[in-house]
Design a protein around this motif. Structure first.
Motif, PDB file in Angstrom:
ATOM      1  N   GLY A   1       0.845  -1.196   0.000  1.00 13.88           N
ATOM      2  CA  GLY A   1       0.000   0.000   0.000  1.00 13.88           C
ATOM      3  C   GLY A   1       0.877   1.242   0.000  1.00 13.88           C
ATOM      4  O   GLY A   1       2.045   1.192   0.392  1.00 13.88           O
ATOM      5  N   ILE A   2       0.285   2.366  -0.366  1.00 13.20           N
ATOM      6  CA  ILE A   2       1.029   3.628  -0.411  1.00 13.20           C
ATOM      7  C   ILE A   2       1.520   4.026   0.986  1.00 13.20           C
ATOM      8  O   ILE A   2       2.584   4.633   1.136  1.00 13.20           O
ATOM      9  CB  ILE A   2       0.196   4.763  -1.071  1.00 13.20           C
TER      10      ILE A   2
ATOM     11  N   VAL B   1      -0.458   0.126  -4.336  1.00 14.92           N
ATOM     12  CA  VAL B   1      -1.884   0.465  -4.312  1.00 14.92           C
ATOM     13  C   VAL B   1      -1.999   1.894  -3.783  1.00 14.92           C
ATOM     14  O   VAL B   1      -1.693   2.168  -2.625  1.00 14.92           O
ATOM     15  CB  VAL B   1      -2.639  -0.532  -3.401  1.00 14.92           C
ATOM     16  N   ASP B   2      -2.420   2.803  -4.633  1.00 20.97           N
ATOM     17  CA  ASP B   2      -2.242   4.238  -4.354  1.00 20.97           C
ATOM     18  C   ASP B   2      -3.338   5.030  -5.071  1.00 20.97           C
ATOM     19  O   ASP B   2      -3.099   5.590  -6.148  1.00 20.97           O
ATOM     20  CB  ASP B   2      -0.834   4.603  -4.875  1.00 20.97           C
ATOM     21  N   SER B   3      -4.541   5.122  -4.468  1.00 23.49           N
ATOM     22  CA  SER B   3      -5.698   5.728  -5.161  1.00 23.49           C
ATOM     23  C   SER B   3      -5.403   7.041  -5.860  1.00 23.49           C
ATOM     24  O   SER B   3      -5.823   7.261  -6.976  1.00 23.49           O
ATOM     25  CB  SER B   3      -6.851   6.024  -4.203  1.00 23.49           C
TER      26      SER B   3
ATOM     27  N   ALA C   1      -1.312   1.178  -8.997  1.00 19.14           N
ATOM     28  CA  ALA C   1      -2.763   1.019  -9.149  1.00 19.14           C
ATOM     29  C   ALA C   1      -3.435   2.224  -8.516  1.00 19.14           C
ATOM     30  O   ALA C   1      -3.252   2.490  -7.322  1.00 19.14           O
ATOM     31  CB  ALA C   1      -3.220  -0.264  -8.464  1.00 19.14           C
ATOM     32  N   VAL C   2      -4.172   2.967  -9.319  1.00 18.24           N
ATOM     33  CA  VAL C   2      -4.854   4.172  -8.837  1.00 18.24           C
ATOM     34  C   VAL C   2      -6.367   3.984  -9.001  1.00 18.24           C
ATOM     35  O   VAL C   2      -6.805   3.019  -9.625  1.00 18.24           O
ATOM     36  CB  VAL C   2      -4.394   5.434  -9.619  1.00 18.24           C
TER      37      VAL C   2
ATOM     38  N   THR D   1      -3.400  -1.622   6.600  1.00 18.19           N
ATOM     39  CA  THR D   1      -4.652  -1.165   5.980  1.00 18.19           C
ATOM     40  C   THR D   1      -4.968  -1.986   4.739  1.00 18.19           C
ATOM     41  O   THR D   1      -6.092  -2.455   4.542  1.00 18.19           O
ATOM     42  CB  THR D   1      -4.547   0.340   5.619  1.00 18.19           C
ATOM     43  N   LEU D   2      -3.955  -2.188   3.904  1.00 19.98           N
ATOM     44  CA  LEU D   2      -4.148  -2.978   2.683  1.00 19.98           C
ATOM     45  C   LEU D   2      -4.472  -4.431   3.035  1.00 19.98           C
ATOM     46  O   LEU D   2      -5.394  -5.036   2.468  1.00 19.98           O
ATOM     47  CB  LEU D   2      -2.887  -2.906   1.805  1.00 19.98           C
ATOM     48  N   ILE D   3      -3.750  -4.980   4.001  1.00 19.41           N
ATOM     49  CA  ILE D   3      -3.972  -6.383   4.376  1.00 19.41           C
ATOM     50  C   ILE D   3      -5.404  -6.564   4.892  1.00 19.41           C
ATOM     51  O   ILE D   3      -6.093  -7.519   4.543  1.00 19.41           O
ATOM     52  CB  ILE D   3      -2.940  -6.839   5.438  1.00 19.41           C
ATOM     53  N   TRP D   4      -5.845  -5.618   5.723  1.00 19.44           N
ATOM     54  CA  TRP D   4      -7.217  -5.705   6.237  1.00 19.44           C
ATOM     55  C   TRP D   4      -8.230  -5.796   5.093  1.00 19.44           C
ATOM     56  O   TRP D   4      -9.103  -6.651   5.077  1.00 19.44           O
ATOM     57  CB  TRP D   4      -7.536  -4.513   7.156  1.00 19.44           C
TER      58      TRP D   4
END
Ligand code: NAP
Length: 226
Positions: free
Chosen positions: A49-50, A85-87, A108-109, A159-162
């Motif tokens: 994650g970012i 992973v970075d909106s 990935a946005v 956060t990403l893992i959750w």
């Protein structure tokens, strides 16, 4: 279709993955370091994650020359594809993950990433757009599969893992439990986010193996129900 997704995380004996200031700490030792390098080399892609990029600035490269040579000999890039992973496309253009080591990078946005940011990032990475607000992880995994990724390692953070657990997108969890106590109610844990409320929703795991490693314990869990 999606890749086989496994999470690798190192936590303290009290279940923290960094300090409350989100500062990276050494939780495992040389044996675990080598294990992580091996499973990285065995993966097609590695995702973070970012939050992890901003906190730790990891390169996620394969460190062992022998393992890199092994990948080259098999006709693969030296390093797995690195995926962030970075909106909003907040990743700094100078981040190590975009520069260290050869091979492909994917950012990935979501639709809320400013177009000018996306254009600037295109010089360093392939862009996948999935989701309107947060990155749509199920759609991202499908696209990674389409691009040839069959084995995906996830290196955090909480956060990403959750979200991956919440959405039932995990096949295996590898937890290294180190012989330290970090403490702090606000220190990140392997699965942060909102958490499940109902027991019926808890992800159910089964131990594949548990071995002593360095001064800690490595536990491999398979996901039985999600
Ligand atoms: P993270 O999980 O690395 O990244 C989370 C961010 O990803 C979100 O805030 C969100 O930011 C973005 N994101 C976009 N779409 C998402 C989605 N669908 N689901 C979840 N996230 C999405 O960040 P973190 O929880 O802050 O974790 C960082 C901490 O973990 C650091 O302290 C680091 O040291 C620690 N860490 C420890 C280990 C270990 O093994 N010990 C490994 C890695 C990290 P946007 O809204 O801006 O897109």
């Amino acid at each position: 279709m999606r890749p086989f997704v496994f999470i690798n995380v190192a936590m303290s004996a009290d279940g923290k993955i960094s300090t409350r200031e989100r500062r990276q700490v050494r939780i495992s030792g040389d044996e675990d370091f080598s294990r992580v390098d091996r499973i990285k080399a065995e993966s097609d892609a590695i995702m973070v994650g970012i939050g992890t990029v901003l906190a730790d600035n990891p390169s996620l490269t394969v460190k062992s020359e022998e393992r890199r040579a092994g990948r080259r000999a098999a006709g693969r890039d030296e390093h797995p594809i690195r995926v962030v992973v970075d909106s909003e496309g907040r990743i700094p253009l100078s981040a190590d993950i975009l520069h260290k080591g050869t091979g492909k990078r994917i950012v990935a946005v979501s639709a809320r990433a400013p177009p000018e940011r996306v254009e600037a990032l295109r010089e360093h990475a392939t862009i996948i757009t999935a989701g309107d607000e947060a990155v749509d992880l199920a759609a991202l995994l499908e696209e990674l599969y389409r691009q040839g990724v069959r084995r995906l390692m996830v290196e955090g953070g909480g956060t990403l893992i959750w979200t991956l657990f919440e959405q039932g997108l995990v096949d295996e969890l590898q937890t290294f439990v180190g012989n330290i106590v970090i403490g702090g109610k606000d220190a990140p844990t392997p699965a942060d986010g909102t958490g499940f409320l109902r027991e019926a929703d808890f992800t159910q795991l089964r131990i594949i193996e548990a071995v002593r490693l360095d001064d800690g314990l490595l536990i491999r869990w398979s996901v039985e129900r999600q």
